[in-house]
Enzyme design. Sequence first.
Site, PDB file in Angstrom:
ATOM      1  N   MET A   1       0.836  -1.189   0.000  1.00 47.06           N
ATOM      2  CA  MET A   1       0.000   0.000   0.000  1.00 47.06           C
ATOM      3  C   MET A   1       0.869   1.236   0.000  1.00 47.06           C
ATOM      4  O   MET A   1       1.867   1.294   0.723  1.00 47.06           O
ATOM      5  CB  MET A   1      -0.877  -0.038   1.243  1.00 47.06           C
ATOM      6  CG  MET A   1      -1.500   1.270   1.622  1.00 47.06           C
ATOM      7  SD  MET A   1      -2.461   1.045   3.095  1.00 47.06           S
ATOM      8  CE  MET A   1      -2.938   2.709   3.360  1.00 47.06           C
ATOM      9  N   CYS A 174       6.417  -4.439   0.589  1.00 45.69           N
ATOM     10  CA  CYS A 174       5.576  -5.517   0.057  1.00 45.69           C
ATOM     11  C   CYS A 174       4.976  -5.186  -1.298  1.00 45.69           C
ATOM     12  O   CYS A 174       4.792  -6.078  -2.130  1.00 45.69           O
ATOM     13  CB  CYS A 174       4.496  -5.902   1.075  1.00 45.69           C
ATOM     14  SG  CYS A 174       3.226  -4.659   1.357  1.00 45.69           S
ATOM     15  N   ASP A 175       4.710  -3.903  -1.566  1.00 46.89           N
ATOM     16  CA  ASP A 175       4.146  -3.521  -2.859  1.00 46.89           C
ATOM     17  C   ASP A 175       5.033  -3.959  -4.017  1.00 46.89           C
ATOM     18  O   ASP A 175       4.556  -4.245  -5.122  1.00 46.89           O
ATOM     19  CB  ASP A 175       3.980  -1.997  -2.960  1.00 46.89           C
ATOM     20  CG  ASP A 175       3.308  -1.362  -1.766  1.00 46.89           C
ATOM     21  OD1 ASP A 175       3.434  -1.921  -0.654  1.00 46.89           O
ATOM     22  OD2 ASP A 175       2.697  -0.302  -1.934  1.00 46.89           O
ATOM     23  N   SER A 176       6.343  -3.999  -3.760  1.00 47.27           N
ATOM     24  CA  SER A 176       7.299  -4.308  -4.829  1.00 47.27           C
ATOM     25  C   SER A 176       7.089  -5.703  -5.398  1.00 47.27           C
ATOM     26  O   SER A 176       7.516  -5.982  -6.520  1.00 47.27           O
ATOM     27  CB  SER A 176       8.730  -4.160  -4.308  1.00 47.27           C
ATOM     28  OG  SER A 176       9.013  -5.131  -3.313  1.00 47.27           O
TER      29      SER A 176
END
Length: 772
Positions: A1, A174-176
């Site tokens: 996010m 984490c978005d990556s």
Amino acid sequence: MRFMPLLAHPLLLRGSYRRCILGIAVLGFAMPLSMAAADSPNERLTPADVLSIMERVADWQLAHPSVHSSTDWTQSAGDAGMMALAGISGNPKYRDALLAIGEANGWKPGPRMYHADDLAIGQAYAGVYFLYRDPKMIAPLRARLDAILSAPSAVQSLDFHQPYDQVSQLWSWCDSLFMAPPVWMQLFAATGDERYLDFAVKNWWRTTDYLYDPVEHLYFRDSTYFDRREANGKKVFWSRGNGWVMAGIVRMLQLLPANHPSRARFQRLFQEMAEKILTAQQPDGLWHSSLLDPQSYPLKETSGSGFYTYALAWGVNQGLLDGARFTRAVRRAWTALTDCVDAEGKLTHVQPIGADPKAFADDSTEVYGVGAFLLAGSELYRMAVFENAKPLAIRVTNPIHLYRHCETVELSLSRLARLGLRATNLAAMDGLGSRFLDAQIYASESGQAPDTFLFQADLAPEESRTFYVLDASALAAVPPPILKTYARQIDERYRDMAWESDQIAHRMYHRDLIQAEGTVSSGVDVWVKSTRDLVINNWYKNGDYHNDHGEGLDDYRVGRSRGCGGLGIWDRQRYYVSSNYDSARVIATGPIRSEFELTYDAWEAGKYKVSETKRLAIDAGSNMTRAESVFAADGYPRFDIGVGIAQRPGDGVIARNQEEGWMSYWQPADRDRGNIACAIVMPGKIETFATESATLPKPTQADLTTPTSEGLPPVANLLAISGAQQGKPFLYYFGAGWSRNSDFPEETDWENYVRHFVARLRAPLKVTLENE
């Protein structure tokens, strides 16, 4: 996010840019009937219902371009959703929009070498590549990945407290996991280069081992969140961040070979997270910005919800999730998402970048929210298709350890009819996504009813994959296929017979050319191409095809030789060849295959007369033409056929293998026009090889030849000799390539292509049908 309420990290401080889409015409559509009833969890969805609202949302987005850079992560997520829509919509404007974006960007990723966000646009580029198979669409991406492999980041730690220029070099947030790993996987699927696969899988699990909470079955946004707590005392897990991850897992599983050793681990991770996400769904059908403290974040939020709907629907469609429990959750979520689409098609309730998720405007939208919505819609569409059309599962297996691209799967309509699929308006759908594949139905004999269905598949080494064939009349529409083969008789130029795939073009000469120019030849001419576009019509229309204007040219000069795959009768002493063809009929021309037939009048072969009927076919993605000749010769039951390649003066490279049944020739370079390559392949062993000076066919009185057909200097033909019998098909393959095309810059590239073609020919795909 993309939100950090307590830490304004530079990774989230995005500049604003004006996005410009070149060459896209945005059309207005009237608002369709309300979806509310159809989207009720208790009501049956139809493909038309889902597609209608997806197109309305996409049309609004195209009419209101994002202010961000066209290679920004926000736009990249939007384009990923637009690509999903392009795979199911009957309107080509969505793929045209993506094509225009790629062309405007020069197919380049964002500027930062290691940054996951700057690779994300590659998902759209690769998606367009798989439609057109044009190497230029992934060349800059491939160069970027190769640069990373050759000079890996010196940063070792995923700790997000590092300076920005370090923390952004690894997949440390984490978005990556949505932004970068799928691009590496797509490049593996496009090239078969397992380095890309290994990098994606290794680094996915490195990030997962660091950020995944095995108790909560959720990902921390980054390491700065490890010790944070919500107002209710629970850990902080952001909705959209975990939505990125779940969508990323889906895209990994769509591309990970079915037999890969880590596949089971990815599936377990997906199922663990799905169970947790199911418990976090709110009464309104959506997910709030915080997964474990939704009461502190009461606003509707559609971007994270869109990604969850996409992932959970995909899991149901793949049989990875319990249909009874998860289908209802998916339908509730889709109803809630469509309720957030206003009358103009604008998706609302999208949490902005870097904003406080406790307070943002109801009408807030962003292109990444649209991308999530369209991804979700693509899997709801698939769900509706399976409910309404009852597809037939087709299992395709690659039995050898080679990556196979653009392999044609051929099914007889009678075989499908025996299993209950009697329609002649058929479509093929990918087994791991909602994308329709280019397909073709045709009659193998002119004037007869259609009897053959074709589509193409990519398969990793020794992989089995499932595809679905269904009655297309049950669908709203399917994407118009991209024409990749073509054949016609050129009435405007002495009735040449010309044909091509997206890789190569050829022609053969009609008897009319003898009277016009004195050219007596049944050899095969070559038109080399550096474009994936079809060129025959334009080149004949312009008439200037002996010069390269950026697409290729006719530089082959077949003359009296066998050219690239012509044949003749060989009696160990002399070589007898026919005159130009007499008649032609086109059997099929389409996106997957073009096929036609030529007839030749009888010619003298020693004391016998031989006539020939030749059927030729070329498939999309192939440099090779399939040729099948049937000979008639009274009193001549068996004879030797020599299939030839013209040998040019100079230092060309000849490669051949008698047991494997192939011969290849890399011509000397012609001035600054590169090298032309030719090959011949037999379905079995070649009996022998020979070299022969071309013999000019003796013209008959009917030929009305001019004197220019006589007295031409001899040309050496390299011959591959195999036996043929009167009245029985003689099968072989021939093809060509060009060093100025990026596929074959060196002779070894061409030879490897020929070897792989032979290996695939010897080990055909294994195709099994459901319940057969």
